[in-house]
Enzyme design. Structure first.
Site, PDB file in Angstrom:
ATOM      1  CD  GLU A 235      -3.242  -0.492   0.354  1.00  0.00           C
ATOM      2  OE1 GLU A 235      -4.039  -1.323  -0.069  1.00  0.00           O
ATOM      3  OE2 GLU A 235      -3.375   0.742   0.167  1.00  0.00           O
ATOM      4  CB  CYS A 269      -1.762   7.052   2.022  1.00  0.00           C
ATOM      5  SG  CYS A 269      -3.088   6.180   2.855  1.00  0.00           S
TER       6      CYS A 269
HETATM    7  P1  NDP Z   1       8.899   4.775   3.852  1.00  0.00           P
HETATM    8  O1  NDP Z   1       8.637   4.026   2.606  1.00  0.00           O
HETATM    9  O2  NDP Z   1      10.074   5.656   3.933  1.00  0.00           O
HETATM   10  O3  NDP Z   1       9.030   3.750   5.076  1.00  0.00           O
HETATM   11  C1  NDP Z   1       8.035   2.794   5.368  1.00  0.00           C
HETATM   12  C2  NDP Z   1       8.640   1.713   6.268  1.00  0.00           C
HETATM   13  O4  NDP Z   1       9.623   0.986   5.543  1.00  0.00           O
HETATM   14  C3  NDP Z   1       9.347   2.271   7.488  1.00  0.00           C
HETATM   15  O5  NDP Z   1       9.147   1.382   8.575  1.00  0.00           O
HETATM   16  C4  NDP Z   1      10.777   2.277   7.043  1.00  0.00           C
HETATM   17  O6  NDP Z   1      11.671   2.255   8.108  1.00  0.00           O
HETATM   18  C5  NDP Z   1      10.839   0.979   6.271  1.00  0.00           C
HETATM   19  N1  NDP Z   1      11.936   0.878   5.321  1.00  0.00           N
HETATM   20  C6  NDP Z   1      12.742   1.875   4.850  1.00  0.00           C
HETATM   21  N2  NDP Z   1      13.635   1.362   3.956  1.00  0.00           N
HETATM   22  C7  NDP Z   1      13.370   0.028   3.856  1.00  0.00           C
HETATM   23  C8  NDP Z   1      13.917  -1.033   3.082  1.00  0.00           C
HETATM   24  N3  NDP Z   1      14.916  -0.835   2.224  1.00  0.00           N
HETATM   25  N4  NDP Z   1      13.396  -2.275   3.231  1.00  0.00           N
HETATM   26  C9  NDP Z   1      12.361  -2.505   4.081  1.00  0.00           C
HETATM   27  N5  NDP Z   1      11.808  -1.535   4.842  1.00  0.00           N
HETATM   28  C10 NDP Z   1      12.293  -0.282   4.727  1.00  0.00           C
HETATM   29  O7  NDP Z   1       7.545   5.560   4.145  1.00  0.00           O
HETATM   30  P2  NDP Z   1       7.308   6.668   5.254  1.00  0.00           P
HETATM   31  O8  NDP Z   1       7.532   6.077   6.610  1.00  0.00           O
HETATM   32  O9  NDP Z   1       8.038   7.891   4.838  1.00  0.00           O
HETATM   33  O10 NDP Z   1       5.708   6.897   5.123  1.00  0.00           O
HETATM   34  C11 NDP Z   1       5.156   7.813   4.265  1.00  0.00           C
HETATM   35  C12 NDP Z   1       4.732   7.126   2.982  1.00  0.00           C
HETATM   36  O11 NDP Z   1       3.809   6.089   3.260  1.00  0.00           O
HETATM   37  C13 NDP Z   1       4.000   8.044   2.022  1.00  0.00           C
HETATM   38  O12 NDP Z   1       4.462   7.826   0.710  1.00  0.00           O
HETATM   39  C14 NDP Z   1       2.551   7.614   2.135  1.00  0.00           C
HETATM   40  O13 NDP Z   1       1.769   7.856   1.011  1.00  0.00           O
HETATM   41  C15 NDP Z   1       2.703   6.163   2.363  1.00  0.00           C
HETATM   42  N6  NDP Z   1       1.500   5.643   2.982  1.00  0.00           N
HETATM   43  C16 NDP Z   1       0.666   4.814   2.277  1.00  0.00           C
HETATM   44  C17 NDP Z   1      -0.527   4.390   2.833  1.00  0.00           C
HETATM   45  C18 NDP Z   1      -1.442   3.476   2.108  1.00  0.00           C
HETATM   46  O14 NDP Z   1      -2.258   2.804   2.740  1.00  0.00           O
HETATM   47  N7  NDP Z   1      -1.398   3.396   0.796  1.00  0.00           N
HETATM   48  C19 NDP Z   1      -0.922   4.808   4.163  1.00  0.00           C
HETATM   49  C20 NDP Z   1       0.014   5.683   4.791  1.00  0.00           C
HETATM   50  C21 NDP Z   1       1.194   6.050   4.222  1.00  0.00           C
HETATM   51  P3  NDP Z   1      12.157   3.624   8.817  1.00  0.00           P
HETATM   52  O15 NDP Z   1      11.031   4.600   8.822  1.00  0.00           O
HETATM   53  O16 NDP Z   1      12.461   3.163  10.160  1.00  0.00           O
HETATM   54  O17 NDP Z   1      13.292   4.090   7.959  1.00  0.00           O
END
Ligand code: NDP
Length: 483
Positions: A235, A269
């Protein structure tokens, strides 16, 4: 966690100061926790849905007792918005809803019948849960988005290893205090803290992954899951459009657009990220929107009193500023807000309305994730639909028209998973009835809301029993073959 675990500083979004630290899991920690969960999962699945419901009902009681503390922790993590304080109660609703719906989600999955193609063979289906589900969740709505997948996975009979965002760990710590009070649940539900690397280690251990986050990280997750040949549910981001027709009640439309775009500082999102208004009402609509936006208060002096809080994740403010600068450089006009303000260490942006925008601008193409409302005039319905569908994303879209029928006729032609008519932000109205898929870069996988959400964690096996005589190869006759 060993005494020597690396520590990570956590910033407070209201003060800008580091006031929290987390112990980062090592690769060995992740493997050890995954092994413990995997060892405990068969007993959890063997409880059956009735037994698991009984345990989850006890967890619901534990969450209820801590609902206020969970909400407070969420508000500190995110900087506070209306729903932050409600997160404990929202979690109760999530668990309570599945207590009713999970048994129904299992219905009709198991059957036994004689094969139609081989009438002596009995075909029986068996559903088994993926043993270990990995959930990787983002910093916005950090509790809700961690649990949206974890709770149905637990009801399905899976164990769950969660990797929440490092940016918002406090609410997860508050939640797991309630998990610890229910030993059967603590045996199959755990989390590991840290940054992206830890997420990759979770992928290395899990049997299926649920990821919520950005498109770039989602791609990395999909590749890592493909390497292991495990399924993943993604998502991802959105660039959700709203169309306002010439016949719309403009006051209603401006109210709905404002809330849909700036709620939670636009860090949702399915926020409204671009607005298309018929040229005949564009100026009147913008005037109303600007007037309403002027009444939105920042919550810097009291997180419970204002309407929008600071950016949760400081680098997000830079992305928003970059989009605004790009738009202005290409001819957009800022009609309200427009400047990120540093107040007592927090970074705030008032509702920012732009006109004179077009699709050459980042603010109309890439996810902004801030309280920005770019408004563009369109000539006719065909153009509005073409502009709304001119995107890589497809999470949600909204249409506000003179009548619901007029709105629906447009909505049916938009490419997104959830289409909201005569309002914005209706995503959770879908809850418990049916879910919807994402389009394009907004992700893929089965719906995460409704019965399909639980069924994502079940695999079907076929048990085929021969009830008649076995075939003898010596009786096989080949048409036209050698004698
Ligand atoms: P990120 O993609 O930066 O991070 C999401 C998660 O993935 C975090 O726990 C992050 O860790 C982890 N992560 C980072 N790098 C990796 C990797 N290489 N492999 C596996 N996991 C990894 O998203 P954000 O936290 O910045 O959230 C905002 C984004 O989420 C926006 O784009 C928003 O649209 C989307 N979103 C989508 C929703 C939906 O339902 N479609 C709902 C809400 C948000 P860490 O943060 O600890 O670096």
């Amino acid at each position: 966690m060993p005494e020597t675990a690396a520590m990570l500083d956590v910033r407070n979004p209201r003060t800008g100061k580091v006031d929290h630290r987390i112990a980062v899991a090592s690769e060995a920690d992740v493997a050890a926790r995954a092994a413990r969960l995997r060892a405990n999962q068969p007993a959890w699945e063997a409880l059956g849905i009735g037994g698991r419901c009984a345990v989850m009902a006890r967890w619901l009681g534990a969450v209820k007792a801590q609902a206020m503390a969970i909400g407070e922790a969420d508000a500190v993590d995110t900087g506070g918005c209306h729903t932050s304080y409600l997160q404990g109660f929202i979690t109760m609703g999530n668990i309570g809803g599945w207590l009713e719906d999970a048994p129904r989600a299992f219905a009709d999955l198991e059957f036994k019948a004689m094969s139609t193609s081989m009438p002596t063979v009995e075909v029986e289906s068996q559903v088994v849960a993926y043993p270990l589900v990995g959930v990787i969740s983002p910093w916005n709505a950090p509790l809700m988005l961690a649990l949206l997948d974890a709770i149905p996975a637990l009801f399905a009979g899976s164990a769950v290893l969660l990797k929440p965002s490092e940016v918002t760990p406090r609410v997860i710590e508050a939640l797991f205090k309630t998990v610890a009070l229910v030993p059967e649940l603590a045996a199959v539900f755990d989390y590991v803290a840290g940054a992206g690397e830890v997420g990759q280690w979770v992928i290395g251990q899990a049997d299926t992954i649920c990821f919520t986050g950005s498109v770039p990280t989602g791609r990395k997750v999909a590749v890592a899951c493909a390497e292991r040949l495990i399924p993943c549910n993604l998502e991802l981001g959105g660039k959700d459009p709203c169309i306002v027709t010439a016949t719309a009640d403009l006051d209603r439309a401006a109210t709905a657009v404002l809330r849909g775009a700036v709620y939670a500082t636009g860090q949702v999102c399915y926020s409204v990220e671009r607005v298309y208004v018929h040229e005949s009402v564009h100026d009147d609509f913008v005037e109303l929107l600007v007037a309403k936006a002027a009444e939105v208060r920042l919550n810097h002096d009291n997180p419970r009193a204002g309407h929008i809080g600071p950016f949760t994740f400081a680098p997000q403010a830079e992305i928003v500023q970059r989009h605004l600068a790009d738009a202005v450089a290409k001819g957009a006009v800022i009609r309200s807000g427009g400047t990120v303000e540093a107040i007592d260490g927090g970074l705030y942006l008032r509702p920012t309305i732009l006109t004179g925008v077009d699709h050459s601008m980042e603010i109309m193409q890439d996810e902004t994730f801030g309280p920005c409302i770019p408004v563009m005039a369109y000539r006719d319905t065909e153009e509005a639909i073409r502009l709304a569908n001119d995107t890589h994303f497809g999470l949600t879209a909204s249409v506000i028209a003179g009548t619901a029928e007029e709105a629906k006729a447009i909505g049916k032609r938009l490419n997104a998973g959830g289409i909201f008519m005569q309002d914005t932000f209706l995503t959770f109205a879908k809850l418990r009835t049916f879910g919807s898929d994402s389009f394009g870069w907004s992700g893929y996988g089965a719906p995460r809301i409704g019965p399909e959400s639980l069924r994502r964690f079940l695999r079907r096996k076929s048990l085929l029993t021969q009830t008649g005589p076995v075939a003898d190869i010596r009786n096989d006759h080949h048409l036209g073959g050698a004698k």
